[in-house]
Design a protein around this motif. Structure first.
Motif, PDB file in Angstrom:
ATOM      1  N   GLN A 197       0.835  -1.188   0.000  1.00  0.00           N
ATOM      2  CA  GLN A 197       0.000   0.000   0.000  1.00  0.00           C
ATOM      3  C   GLN A 197       0.877   1.249   0.000  1.00  0.00           C
ATOM      4  N   PRO A 198       0.356   2.349  -0.577  1.00  0.00           N
ATOM      5  CA  PRO A 198       1.126   3.600  -0.555  1.00  0.00           C
ATOM      6  C   PRO A 198       1.433   4.028   0.878  1.00  0.00           C
ATOM      7  N   THR A 199       2.595   4.600   1.074  1.00  0.00           N
ATOM      8  CA  THR A 199       2.976   5.054   2.404  1.00  0.00           C
ATOM      9  C   THR A 199       2.357   6.417   2.684  1.00  0.00           C
ATOM     10  N   ALA A 200       2.316   6.769   3.977  1.00  0.00           N
ATOM     11  CA  ALA A 200       1.766   8.063   4.367  1.00  0.00           C
ATOM     12  C   ALA A 200       2.574   9.204   3.753  1.00  0.00           C
ATOM     13  N   ALA A 201       3.863   8.947   3.478  1.00  0.00           N
ATOM     14  CA  ALA A 201       4.721   9.993   2.918  1.00  0.00           C
ATOM     15  C   ALA A 201       4.242  10.444   1.542  1.00  0.00           C
ATOM     16  N   LEU A 202       3.472   9.608   0.854  1.00  0.00           N
ATOM     17  CA  LEU A 202       3.008   9.971  -0.479  1.00  0.00           C
ATOM     18  C   LEU A 202       2.167  11.239  -0.447  1.00  0.00           C
ATOM     19  N   SER A 237      -5.722   6.167 -18.417  1.00  0.00           N
ATOM     20  CA  SER A 237      -4.360   5.756 -18.777  1.00  0.00           C
ATOM     21  C   SER A 237      -3.361   6.895 -18.638  1.00  0.00           C
ATOM     22  N   ALA A 238      -3.828   8.047 -18.163  1.00  0.00           N
ATOM     23  CA  ALA A 238      -2.942   9.186 -17.887  1.00  0.00           C
ATOM     24  C   ALA A 238      -2.660   9.192 -16.391  1.00  0.00           C
ATOM     25  N   PHE A 239      -1.391   9.131 -16.018  1.00  0.00           N
ATOM     26  CA  PHE A 239      -1.094   9.075 -14.594  1.00  0.00           C
ATOM     27  C   PHE A 239       0.259   9.701 -14.274  1.00  0.00           C
ATOM     28  N   LEU A 240       0.374  10.071 -13.013  1.00  0.00           N
ATOM     29  CA  LEU A 240       1.579  10.627 -12.416  1.00  0.00           C
ATOM     30  C   LEU A 240       2.321   9.500 -11.702  1.00  0.00           C
ATOM     31  N   VAL A 241       3.656   9.532 -11.750  1.00  0.00           N
ATOM     32  CA  VAL A 241       4.467   8.637 -10.926  1.00  0.00           C
ATOM     33  C   VAL A 241       5.322   9.504 -10.010  1.00  0.00           C
ATOM     34  N   THR A 242       5.213   9.270  -8.716  1.00  0.00           N
ATOM     35  CA  THR A 242       6.037   9.961  -7.730  1.00  0.00           C
ATOM     36  C   THR A 242       6.175   9.052  -6.521  1.00  0.00           C
ATOM     37  N   GLY A 243       7.335   9.043  -5.905  1.00  0.00           N
ATOM     38  CA  GLY A 243       7.535   8.212  -4.724  1.00  0.00           C
ATOM     39  C   GLY A 243       7.308   6.737  -4.961  1.00  0.00           C
ATOM     40  N   GLY A 244       7.562   6.265  -6.188  1.00  0.00           N
ATOM     41  CA  GLY A 244       7.360   4.851  -6.491  1.00  0.00           C
ATOM     42  C   GLY A 244       5.912   4.445  -6.610  1.00  0.00           C
ATOM     43  N   CYS A 245       5.012   5.420  -6.713  1.00  0.00           N
ATOM     44  CA  CYS A 245       3.577   5.145  -6.813  1.00  0.00           C
ATOM     45  C   CYS A 245       2.998   5.761  -8.082  1.00  0.00           C
ATOM     46  N   LYS A 246       1.957   5.132  -8.556  1.00  0.00           N
ATOM     47  CA  LYS A 246       1.221   5.563  -9.747  1.00  0.00           C
ATOM     48  C   LYS A 246      -0.092   6.192  -9.278  1.00  0.00           C
ATOM     49  N   VAL A 247      -0.361   7.426  -9.694  1.00  0.00           N
ATOM     50  CA  VAL A 247      -1.556   8.155  -9.244  1.00  0.00           C
ATOM     51  C   VAL A 247      -2.262   8.739 -10.460  1.00  0.00           C
ATOM     52  N   HIS A 248      -3.516   8.353 -10.679  1.00  0.00           N
ATOM     53  CA  HIS A 248      -4.341   9.011 -11.690  1.00  0.00           C
ATOM     54  C   HIS A 248      -5.005  10.216 -11.036  1.00  0.00           C
ATOM     55  N   MET A 249      -4.713  11.391 -11.549  1.00  0.00           N
ATOM     56  CA  MET A 249      -5.294  12.622 -11.003  1.00  0.00           C
ATOM     57  C   MET A 249      -6.663  12.805 -11.650  1.00  0.00           C
ATOM     58  N   SER A 250      -7.664  12.323 -10.986  1.00  0.00           N
ATOM     59  CA  SER A 250      -9.018  12.303 -11.541  1.00  0.00           C
ATOM     60  C   SER A 250      -9.643  13.686 -11.496  1.00  0.00           C
ATOM     61  N   PRO A 273      -4.031  10.771  -1.706  1.00  0.00           N
ATOM     62  CA  PRO A 273      -4.652  10.428  -2.994  1.00  0.00           C
ATOM     63  C   PRO A 273      -5.336   9.065  -2.960  1.00  0.00           C
ATOM     64  N   ALA A 274      -6.608   9.051  -3.318  1.00  0.00           N
ATOM     65  CA  ALA A 274      -7.352   7.788  -3.368  1.00  0.00           C
ATOM     66  C   ALA A 274      -6.903   6.999  -4.600  1.00  0.00           C
ATOM     67  N   GLY A 275      -6.813   5.698  -4.463  1.00  0.00           N
ATOM     68  CA  GLY A 275      -6.518   4.842  -5.601  1.00  0.00           C
ATOM     69  C   GLY A 275      -5.067   4.814  -6.024  1.00  0.00           C
ATOM     70  N   ALA A 276      -4.165   5.362  -5.205  1.00  0.00           N
ATOM     71  CA  ALA A 276      -2.741   5.300  -5.555  1.00  0.00           C
ATOM     72  C   ALA A 276      -2.290   3.845  -5.570  1.00  0.00           C
ATOM     73  N   GLU A 277      -1.416   3.528  -6.500  1.00  0.00           N
ATOM     74  CA  GLU A 277      -0.950   2.154  -6.684  1.00  0.00           C
ATOM     75  C   GLU A 277       0.572   2.113  -6.575  1.00  0.00           C
ATOM     76  N   VAL A 278       1.077   1.263  -5.676  1.00  0.00           N
ATOM     77  CA  VAL A 278       2.513   1.106  -5.540  1.00  0.00           C
ATOM     78  C   VAL A 278       3.049   0.315  -6.727  1.00  0.00           C
ATOM     79  N   LEU A 279       4.049   0.839  -7.402  1.00  0.00           N
ATOM     80  CA  LEU A 279       4.655   0.118  -8.512  1.00  0.00           C
ATOM     81  C   LEU A 279       5.553  -1.000  -7.988  1.00  0.00           C
ATOM     82  N   PRO A 280       5.657  -2.105  -8.716  1.00  0.00           N
ATOM     83  CA  PRO A 280       6.531  -3.198  -8.260  1.00  0.00           C
ATOM     84  C   PRO A 280       7.999  -2.797  -8.343  1.00  0.00           C
ATOM     85  N   ARG A 281       8.797  -3.358  -7.476  1.00  0.00           N
ATOM     86  CA  ARG A 281      10.234  -3.124  -7.546  1.00  0.00           C
ATOM     87  C   ARG A 281      10.829  -3.972  -8.665  1.00  0.00           C
TER      88      ARG A 281
END
Length: 282
Positions: free
Chosen positions: A9-14, A140-153, A199-207
């Motif tokens: 799950q995304p960390t609080a730091a996100l 299919s448009a998304f931001l990647v930051t902190g190792g997470c994928k976030v669609h800014m809805s 951010p709701a629905g943030a997805e952690v990218l795999p290492r």
């Protein structure tokens, strides 16, 4: 799903890097979307070193008052002629009561990428923040930051902290159009920021495993050996959108690719690009 290996799950730091803020009226967003799609905007390609191509901007407020001026600088923003054709947008901006440094529309076409980078390093060291209002977007448009994928809805104001390494992509389209406002910290901003949510629905990218990176590097080498240098570099740059990687990994891989092929000049170029795009001390 294997219960022994739950999805991380995304960390609080996100939430310090990207957050959802005020919800906006749906009819207002629709009027703003129509304005963004129909206003006589002089779309400009800028910051070519940061992107794959397909990223365009036009200014609504800036220090010069010229819509064609899209390279960000500090100063007190004033409206451009484009904003005169966007009354709903102008009304929202005025109603927020913020201290604007720059306001622009940003359009990202299908299959377009903003590569991993940081912003604000070249500006005065004062507190400022970046707000996004999605006007026309797709899943299919998304931001990647902190190792997470976030669609800014759509439907909300978002806050992005661009001093963290980040990138944006639009894989399939249609065009993603955001209103982006860079604002100085003041009481009005702090009041708005006080209502921020993770951010709701943030997805952690795999290492990425070493085998993953080695396989992509070998695929890039085959492309480069066939003469498709740009495609080889893009293949490696896009890893940022598929895996959670140590900062600057994609630039290191491209430098490694060119060094292995005996092109030290190209290798040095990408090592320098890493320092520039990620605002690293030389």
């Amino acid at each position: 799903m294997d219960d022994a290996h739950p999805t991380p799950q995304p960390t609080a730091a996100l939430s310090g890097q990207v957050a959802e803020m005020d919800r906006l009226d749906g009819q207002l967003i629709e009027r703003m979307r129509h304005e963004a799609l129909t206003a006589p905007a002089p779309w400009k390609a800028e910051y070519g070193e940061f992107q794959s191509g397909g990223w365009w901007t036009t200014s609504l407020m800036n220090t010069s008052g010229q819509a064609e001026d899209v390279r960000i600088t500090d100063g007190t923003a004033r409206p451009t002629a484009v904003l005169e054709h966007m009354p709903a947008t102008a009304s929202l901006l005025a109603g927020l009561g913020l201290s604007y440094m720059w306001v622009r529309l940003a359009r990202l076409e299908a299959n377009a990428f903003l590569w991993e980078h940081r912003d604000y390093d070249e500006l005065d060291q004062v507190e400022r923040h970046r707000l996004h209002i999605p006007l026309h977007t797709n899943s299919s448009a998304f931001l990647v930051t902190g190792g997470c994928k976030v669609h800014m809805s759509g439907g909300r104001i978002w806050r992005l902290t661009p001093t963290f390494a980040h990138g944006v992509c639009n894989l399939l389209g249609p065009d993603r159009i955001h209103l982006i406002a860079d604002v100085y910290a003041d009481d009005a901003y702090r009041h708005l920021a006080g209502r921020a949510d993770a951010p709701a629905g943030a997805e952690v990218l795999p290492r990425a495993r070493e085998a993953d990176l080695a396989g992509r590097l070998e695929a890039a080498r085959r492309l480069a050996d066939l003469g498709y240098i740009d495609a080889a570099e893009a293949l490696l740059l896009r890893l940022f959108y598929s895996f959670a990687l140590p900062e600057g990994t994609t630039y290191d891989l491209i430098a490694q690719l060119h060094a292995a092929r005996g092109d030290q000049e190209a290798s040095d170029h990408w090592s320098a690009a890493k320092s520039t795009l990620l605002a690293l001390a030389s």
